[in-house]
Every structure is written in C-alpha cells, then in structure tokens.
Design a protein around this motif. Structure first.
Motif, PDB file in Angstrom:
ATOM      1  N   ALA A  14      32.051  39.982  47.201  1.00  0.00           N
ATOM      2  CA  ALA A  14      32.436  41.281  47.763  1.00  0.00           C
ATOM      3  C   ALA A  14      31.820  42.445  46.984  1.00  0.00           C
ATOM      4  CB  ALA A  14      33.961  41.418  47.797  1.00  0.00           C
ATOM      5  N   GLY A  15      30.574  42.261  46.531  1.00  0.00           N
ATOM      6  CA  GLY A  15      29.895  43.341  45.824  1.00  0.00           C
ATOM      7  C   GLY A  15      30.362  43.530  44.397  1.00  0.00           C
ATOM      8  N   GLN A  16      31.106  42.579  43.845  1.00  0.00           N
ATOM      9  CA  GLN A  16      31.623  42.702  42.492  1.00  0.00           C
ATOM     10  C   GLN A  16      31.261  41.456  41.687  1.00  0.00           C
ATOM     11  OE1 GLN A  16      35.757  44.174  42.097  1.00  0.00           O
ATOM     12  NE2 GLN A  16      35.807  44.211  44.325  1.00  0.00           N
ATOM     13  N   VAL A  17      31.116  41.640  40.370  1.00  0.00           N
ATOM     14  CA  VAL A  17      30.935  40.518  39.463  1.00  0.00           C
ATOM     15  C   VAL A  17      32.274  40.224  38.805  1.00  0.00           C
ATOM     16  CG1 VAL A  17      29.771  39.657  37.393  1.00  0.00           C
ATOM     17  CG2 VAL A  17      28.533  41.120  39.007  1.00  0.00           C
ATOM     18  N   VAL A  18      32.672  38.975  38.862  1.00  0.00           N
ATOM     19  CA  VAL A  18      33.931  38.539  38.278  1.00  0.00           C
ATOM     20  C   VAL A  18      33.639  37.387  37.337  1.00  0.00           C
ATOM     21  CG1 VAL A  18      36.240  37.620  38.763  1.00  0.00           C
ATOM     22  CG2 VAL A  18      35.157  39.184  40.391  1.00  0.00           C
ATOM     23  N   TYR A  19      34.296  37.386  36.167  1.00  0.00           N
ATOM     24  CA  TYR A  19      34.142  36.295  35.215  1.00  0.00           C
ATOM     25  C   TYR A  19      35.443  35.505  35.150  1.00  0.00           C
ATOM     26  CZ  TYR A  19      30.027  38.955  33.891  1.00  0.00           C
ATOM     27  OH  TYR A  19      28.830  39.617  33.931  1.00  0.00           O
ATOM     28  N   VAL A  20      35.328  34.182  35.289  1.00  0.00           N
ATOM     29  CA  VAL A  20      36.505  33.313  35.313  1.00  0.00           C
ATOM     30  C   VAL A  20      36.370  32.262  34.226  1.00  0.00           C
ATOM     31  CG1 VAL A  20      37.928  31.767  36.711  1.00  0.00           C
ATOM     32  CG2 VAL A  20      36.680  33.652  37.810  1.00  0.00           C
ATOM     33  N   SER A  21      37.443  32.067  33.448  1.00  0.00           N
ATOM     34  CA  SER A  21      37.399  31.046  32.403  1.00  0.00           C
ATOM     35  C   SER A  21      37.190  29.676  33.035  1.00  0.00           C
ATOM     36  CB  SER A  21      38.689  31.065  31.578  1.00  0.00           C
ATOM     37  OG  SER A  21      39.824  30.853  32.400  1.00  0.00           O
ATOM     38  N   ASP A  22      36.564  28.777  32.298  1.00  0.00           N
ATOM     39  CA  ASP A  22      36.211  27.477  32.849  1.00  0.00           C
ATOM     40  C   ASP A  22      37.419  26.686  33.338  1.00  0.00           C
ATOM     41  OD1 ASP A  22      33.531  27.922  32.442  1.00  0.00           O
ATOM     42  OD2 ASP A  22      33.396  26.743  30.586  1.00  0.00           O
ATOM     43  N   ASP A  23      38.609  26.977  32.768  1.00  0.00           N
ATOM     44  CA  ASP A  23      39.807  26.282  33.235  1.00  0.00           C
ATOM     45  C   ASP A  23      40.429  26.964  34.448  1.00  0.00           C
ATOM     46  OD1 ASP A  23      40.939  28.562  32.151  1.00  0.00           O
ATOM     47  OD2 ASP A  23      42.134  27.515  30.641  1.00  0.00           O
ATOM     48  N   GLY A  24      39.850  28.120  34.866  1.00  0.00           N
ATOM     49  CA  GLY A  24      40.319  28.817  36.060  1.00  0.00           C
ATOM     50  C   GLY A  24      41.510  29.714  35.852  1.00  0.00           C
ATOM     51  N   ARG A  25      41.999  29.822  34.620  1.00  0.00           N
ATOM     52  CA  ARG A  25      43.229  30.592  34.404  1.00  0.00           C
ATOM     53  C   ARG A  25      42.985  32.088  34.242  1.00  0.00           C
ATOM     54  NH1 ARG A  25      48.664  29.349  30.942  1.00  0.00           N
ATOM     55  NH2 ARG A  25      49.642  31.376  31.366  1.00  0.00           N
ATOM     56  N   TYR A  26      41.972  32.458  33.486  1.00  0.00           N
ATOM     57  CA  TYR A  26      41.755  33.867  33.172  1.00  0.00           C
ATOM     58  C   TYR A  26      40.566  34.428  33.949  1.00  0.00           C
ATOM     59  CZ  TYR A  26      45.001  32.788  29.452  1.00  0.00           C
ATOM     60  OH  TYR A  26      46.110  32.375  28.766  1.00  0.00           O
ATOM     61  N   MET A  27      40.772  35.634  34.459  1.00  0.00           N
ATOM     62  CA  MET A  27      39.752  36.267  35.288  1.00  0.00           C
ATOM     63  C   MET A  27      39.528  37.687  34.780  1.00  0.00           C
ATOM     64  SD  MET A  27      39.619  36.325  39.430  1.00  0.00           S
ATOM     65  CE  MET A  27      41.382  36.643  39.500  1.00  0.00           C
ATOM     66  N   PHE A  28      38.271  37.994  34.504  1.00  0.00           N
ATOM     67  CA  PHE A  28      37.911  39.315  33.994  1.00  0.00           C
ATOM     68  C   PHE A  28      37.119  40.048  35.061  1.00  0.00           C
ATOM     69  CE2 PHE A  28      34.886  42.032  31.524  1.00  0.00           C
ATOM     70  CZ  PHE A  28      35.832  42.925  31.042  1.00  0.00           C
ATOM     71  N   LEU A  29      37.607  41.245  35.451  1.00  0.00           N
ATOM     72  CA  LEU A  29      36.959  42.062  36.474  1.00  0.00           C
ATOM     73  C   LEU A  29      36.437  43.339  35.831  1.00  0.00           C
ATOM     74  CD1 LEU A  29      39.449  40.425  37.922  1.00  0.00           C
ATOM     75  CD2 LEU A  29      38.785  41.806  39.880  1.00  0.00           C
ATOM     76  N   PRO A  30      35.170  43.385  35.447  1.00  0.00           N
ATOM     77  CA  PRO A  30      34.623  44.600  34.830  1.00  0.00           C
ATOM     78  C   PRO A  30      34.784  45.830  35.702  1.00  0.00           C
ATOM     79  CG  PRO A  30      33.103  42.763  34.607  1.00  0.00           C
ATOM     80  CD  PRO A  30      34.169  42.327  35.556  1.00  0.00           C
TER      81      PRO A  30
END
Length: 291
Positions: free
Chosen positions: A84-100
């Motif tokens: 959706a036009g955004q870069v999102v970073y997700v921890s490899d275990d899927g728990r933590y998500m960082f939205l710059p």
C-alpha cells in the motif's frame, strides 16, 4: 493498556487533512487507516516461513492487503514488506512490526499494542500540562464524561468539519479543548488569524468565525501562547491537523466522527477498567501478602 491496531492507526488520517473533507465520506480516513491494495501482489510465501509470518502480521492491519514485495530487510532479524505504498519491517517471528511512515511506530501484533505510543503518551501528557488551562478554547457540555485535547487550525478542511459538528461531540458527552497549530507556520497569514482568535475577548466566537471565513477583528500583538502551542504540537509528534489526544496523552486520530469518537473513548475506558484490579481483589492481595 491493550488497544487494537486499527484504533491506534487512525492517526494516519492526519496526513490528508489539507485535502479537506471533499472527496471523502465522513469517517473514511479515521476508520480505514490502510485503504490501498496492490494490483501485482508478491507470490504467496511458503507456509511456516519468516515471509509467511510477515504477511500474516501485515494483514493484522487490513486482511485484504497484498504486499508487492516481501524479503530480507537491511536490519538483521526482520523482513521487509512493501505494501500500500509503505515499507513495513516485521520481525522474523512475526510478532513485532515497525512502520517508519507512522512516525517510527513499533507494534506488538500479539498484544495489539503500539509500543512507541505507550512511551510517547507520557511525554505528551506532561507537555500539555505546561499550557495554562485558560489558554485552551473549550467547548463542553454541562457534565462531560470525557475531555479530549485537539490541536486545530482555522484553514484545515477536517478541522472545520469537526468544528461544525461541535454540538454533536458535546451531545456525546465529549468536551473539546482546542489548542492552536497554524500548520502554515509561524508568521504566516494562517498564524496571524489564529493569534487574532486568541487575542479576542470572545475566543469561542472568534474561532467559530475564523473557521467559517468570517473576519476576526482583533489585535495580533497581544500576549498569547499560540507560538508556544505550535511548538508543543511539533514536540508531541503532530504532522497534521486535527490531532485528537485523550487525557492520558494517547493520540486517537485525526478527524473522528462524534459517535465514533464516543465509542472509541468508551472502549478505552472499559479496557482501562478491565486492566485495573478491583478494590476487593486488591484488598485480598494485600491481606495475602501481609499473611
């Protein structure tokens, strides 16, 4: 306190305020923080992989999202997702998500909690306390159930829409406490209009007039705190107007319709009550400790 991601991400609506309410139905931005879907989604990742867990995490925002890319992130231990036009970073275990793009927000997808917001809300609450109570322009019902602070601008389309519904917010038991945030900056015509409002003998009338393109005949060289309010707005992470903050400093959105705001505040109050121990259980715990 536990919150749903959807409620927290309502803050995304701030960035579109300058477009005004035209072209969007009431509540569209507040109720749908991520609305775009891609036309060329990435291939479905294999089940049980870090990529699959990243996809599942992103879809906690919106189940219909189809990322264009999922792959290794520059940050070890994270996957990089473009959606959706955004870069999102997700921890490899899927728990933590960082939205710059959301001010650097870090989310716990299991607890459905904005970890950045939890820390930032305390700072906001303390900064708001530095603004004198008599410098707020307050529209309140006789016996308000809730008080929210709203950083507002006289030119912003959604600020005007919100103010046109001020009686509806009050009818919902919500007191609106306005602070100034001239989004065009210090020294702009917008800023001068807001200073004139705060210099007026009847600030409530002046604010209403300014938001309806009626002239506000007041001095712009009186002692006022508009510059201070603008500075604090920047420090609390404001990127657009309106910005709605609860009494504990939590940001709950940009423009949120009256009934939806009451529902959101009721839900937060219920969650807070559920998290707090009852007097009976607290007494029992104290007795057990003493024993």
């Amino acid at each position: 306190m536990k919150r749903t991601l959807l409620a927290v991400l309502g803050a995304v609506s701030l960035s579109a305020c300058a477009q005004g309410p035209e072209g969007a139905s009431a509540g569209t931005e507040a109720s749908a923080p991520v609305v775009a879907t891609t036309t060329r989604p990435a291939p479905a990742p294999a089940a049980g992989t870090a990529d699959a867990r990243a996809l599942e995490a992103v879809r906690t925002l919106n189940a219909n999202l189809n990322p264009e890319h999922i792959g290794q992130a520059p940050l070890p231990g994270f996957r990089e997702v473009i959606v959706a036009g955004q870069v999102v970073y997700v921890s490899d275990d899927g728990r933590y998500m960082f939205l710059p793009g959301q001010g650097g927000a870090l989310y716990d997808t299991v607890a459905e909690e904005n970890l950045s917001e939890a820390a930032f809300s305390t700072l906001r609450r303390d900064l708001l306390k530095t603004i004198p109570e008599d410098e707020r322009i307050v529209f309140a019902p006789a016996n308000p159930k809730y008080h929210v602070t709203v950083f507002t601008d006289v030119e912003c389309g959604y600020c005007r829409k919100m103010h046109n519904e001020i009686a509806d917010y009050n009818a919902q038991g919500i007191a609106i406490e306005y602070l100034a945030f001239p989004r065009m900056g210090i020294g702009s015509e917008d800023y001068n209009k807001m200073v004139a409002v705060w210099c007026s003998a009847d600030r409530k009338k002046a604010l209403t007039d300014a938001k309806n393109d009626r002239a506000v005949n007041a001095a712009t060289d009186c002692k006022n705190t508009v510059t201070m309010q603008y500075s604090i707005g920047q420090r609390v992470g404001l990127t657009g107007t309106p910005m709605i903050l609860t009494e504990d400093g939590t940001q709950v959105g940009g423009y949120v319709p009256p009934a939806a705001l009451r529902e959101l505040l009721d839900k937060r109050a219920a969650e807070a009550g559920a998290d707090a121990p009852s007097a009976t259980s607290a007494a029992a715990a104290e007795s057990a400790t003493a024993g």
